[in-house]
Design a protein around this motif. Structure first.
Motif, PDB file in Angstrom:
ATOM      1  N   UNK A 159     -14.483  -8.438   0.276  1.00  0.00           N
ATOM      2  CA  UNK A 159     -15.750  -8.086  -0.387  1.00  0.00           C
ATOM      3  C   UNK A 159     -15.650  -6.680  -0.976  1.00  0.00           C
ATOM      4  N   UNK A 160     -15.152  -5.732  -0.183  1.00  0.00           N
ATOM      5  CA  UNK A 160     -14.979  -4.371  -0.669  1.00  0.00           C
ATOM      6  C   UNK A 160     -14.006  -4.296  -1.830  1.00  0.00           C
ATOM      7  N   UNK A 161     -12.951  -5.086  -1.758  1.00  0.00           N
ATOM      8  CA  UNK A 161     -11.949  -5.088  -2.827  1.00  0.00           C
ATOM      9  C   UNK A 161     -12.542  -5.635  -4.122  1.00  0.00           C
ATOM     10  N   UNK A 162     -13.328  -6.684  -4.038  1.00  0.00           N
ATOM     11  CA  UNK A 162     -13.976  -7.229  -5.236  1.00  0.00           C
ATOM     12  C   UNK A 162     -14.885  -6.171  -5.862  1.00  0.00           C
ATOM     13  N   UNK A 163     -15.608  -5.433  -5.043  1.00  0.00           N
ATOM     14  CA  UNK A 163     -16.478  -4.378  -5.576  1.00  0.00           C
ATOM     15  C   UNK A 163     -15.672  -3.293  -6.280  1.00  0.00           C
ATOM     16  N   UNK A 164     -14.531  -2.924  -5.711  1.00  0.00           N
ATOM     17  CA  UNK A 164     -13.665  -1.921  -6.351  1.00  0.00           C
ATOM     18  C   UNK A 164     -13.163  -2.428  -7.699  1.00  0.00           C
ATOM     19  N   UNK A 165     -12.743  -3.674  -7.733  1.00  0.00           N
ATOM     20  CA  UNK A 165     -12.198  -4.237  -8.970  1.00  0.00           C
ATOM     21  C   UNK A 165     -13.266  -4.339 -10.053  1.00  0.00           C
ATOM     22  N   UNK A 166     -14.472  -4.720  -9.657  1.00  0.00           N
ATOM     23  CA  UNK A 166     -15.535  -4.933 -10.635  1.00  0.00           C
ATOM     24  C   UNK A 166     -16.265  -3.659 -11.045  1.00  0.00           C
ATOM     25  N   UNK A 203      -9.427   9.749  -5.097  1.00  0.00           N
ATOM     26  CA  UNK A 203      -9.875   8.401  -4.725  1.00  0.00           C
ATOM     27  C   UNK A 203      -8.665   7.494  -4.493  1.00  0.00           C
ATOM     28  N   UNK A 204      -7.674   7.609  -5.351  1.00  0.00           N
ATOM     29  CA  UNK A 204      -6.467   6.800  -5.235  1.00  0.00           C
ATOM     30  C   UNK A 204      -5.737   7.137  -3.941  1.00  0.00           C
ATOM     31  N   UNK A 205      -5.580   8.434  -3.682  1.00  0.00           N
ATOM     32  CA  UNK A 205      -4.874   8.860  -2.471  1.00  0.00           C
ATOM     33  C   UNK A 205      -5.630   8.457  -1.212  1.00  0.00           C
ATOM     34  N   UNK A 221     -16.716   2.250 -13.275  1.00  0.00           N
ATOM     35  CA  UNK A 221     -16.281   3.648 -13.233  1.00  0.00           C
ATOM     36  C   UNK A 221     -16.066   4.074 -11.779  1.00  0.00           C
ATOM     37  N   UNK A 222     -15.126   3.391 -11.129  1.00  0.00           N
ATOM     38  CA  UNK A 222     -14.887   3.650  -9.714  1.00  0.00           C
ATOM     39  C   UNK A 222     -13.875   4.764  -9.478  1.00  0.00           C
ATOM     40  N   UNK A 223     -13.168   5.176 -10.515  1.00  0.00           N
ATOM     41  CA  UNK A 223     -12.127   6.187 -10.362  1.00  0.00           C
ATOM     42  C   UNK A 223     -10.757   5.598 -10.070  1.00  0.00           C
ATOM     43  N   UNK A 224     -10.700   4.281  -9.917  1.00  0.00           N
ATOM     44  CA  UNK A 224      -9.425   3.621  -9.650  1.00  0.00           C
ATOM     45  C   UNK A 224      -8.772   3.221 -10.972  1.00  0.00           C
ATOM     46  N   UNK A 225      -7.505   3.580 -11.154  1.00  0.00           N
ATOM     47  CA  UNK A 225      -6.815   3.145 -12.373  1.00  0.00           C
ATOM     48  C   UNK A 225      -6.555   1.641 -12.328  1.00  0.00           C
ATOM     49  N   UNK A 226      -6.248   1.081 -13.492  1.00  0.00           N
ATOM     50  CA  UNK A 226      -6.001  -0.363 -13.586  1.00  0.00           C
ATOM     51  C   UNK A 226      -4.907  -0.845 -12.661  1.00  0.00           C
ATOM     52  N   UNK A 227      -3.820  -0.082 -12.544  1.00  0.00           N
ATOM     53  CA  UNK A 227      -2.719  -0.521 -11.689  1.00  0.00           C
ATOM     54  C   UNK A 227      -3.152  -0.631 -10.238  1.00  0.00           C
ATOM     55  N   UNK A 285       0.823  -1.210   0.000  1.00  0.00           N
ATOM     56  CA  UNK A 285       0.000   0.000   0.000  1.00  0.00           C
ATOM     57  C   UNK A 285       0.859   1.263   0.000  1.00  0.00           C
ATOM     58  N   UNK A 286       1.985   1.235   0.683  1.00  0.00           N
ATOM     59  CA  UNK A 286       2.903   2.383   0.651  1.00  0.00           C
ATOM     60  C   UNK A 286       3.508   2.509  -0.748  1.00  0.00           C
ATOM     61  N   UNK A 287       3.820   1.389  -1.373  1.00  0.00           N
ATOM     62  CA  UNK A 287       4.329   1.419  -2.748  1.00  0.00           C
ATOM     63  C   UNK A 287       3.281   1.994  -3.705  1.00  0.00           C
ATOM     64  N   UNK A 288       2.021   1.689  -3.458  1.00  0.00           N
ATOM     65  CA  UNK A 288       0.949   2.249  -4.290  1.00  0.00           C
ATOM     66  C   UNK A 288       0.886   3.772  -4.137  1.00  0.00           C
TER      67      UNK A 288
END
Length: 128
Positions: free
Chosen positions: A77-84, A35-37, A87-93, A20-23
């Protein structure tokens, strides 16, 4: 109970912290929206807290164990929702990073929900 379990759990939470620090570092280099920050910082803080809780659980603190069980059940569960989310605002990386974290947290959930571990933290009033 065998402290190897808690050494593994702590190591996995440290890995989540490092990732997470690397992200956050990646967001600083390539740029990231709020959103990323926010997500990156929240995961970093939460993983540091989980490292501390793992230490407390290793010393027999039921409350720490219960908190870890709750977080490791809810987080994937939350992570799966973010991935799926399309238009969540999260980049692919970051979705990939969250997927890796989700796998690590799921391994913790599997590890600490084994019968032997649960029995080491009986509810009050129950004999071991």
């Amino acid at each position: 109970m065998d402290n190897k379990v808690w050494s593994l759990v702590r190591a996995l939470f440290v890995a989540v912290l490092v990732i997470s620090v690397a992200a956050l570092g990646t967001a600083a280099v390539v740029g990231g929206n709020w959103v990323v920050w926010l997500r990156g910082a929240a995961v970093a803080v939460a993983s540091a807290w989980l490292v501390v809780l793992a230490g407390r659980a290793a010393h027999g603190r039921r409350s720490a164990y219960v908190r870890i069980r709750f977080v490791t059940a809810a987080a994937p569960v939350g992570i799966v929702l973010i991935i799926l989310a399309p238009d969540s605002g999260y980049p692919g990386w970051m979705k990939v990073e969250q997927g890796v974290i989700g796998v690590l947290v799921a391994v913790v959930a599997f590890t600490i929900n084994r019968r032997a571990v649960r029995e080491a933290f009986p509810k009050r009033g129950r004999l071991r």
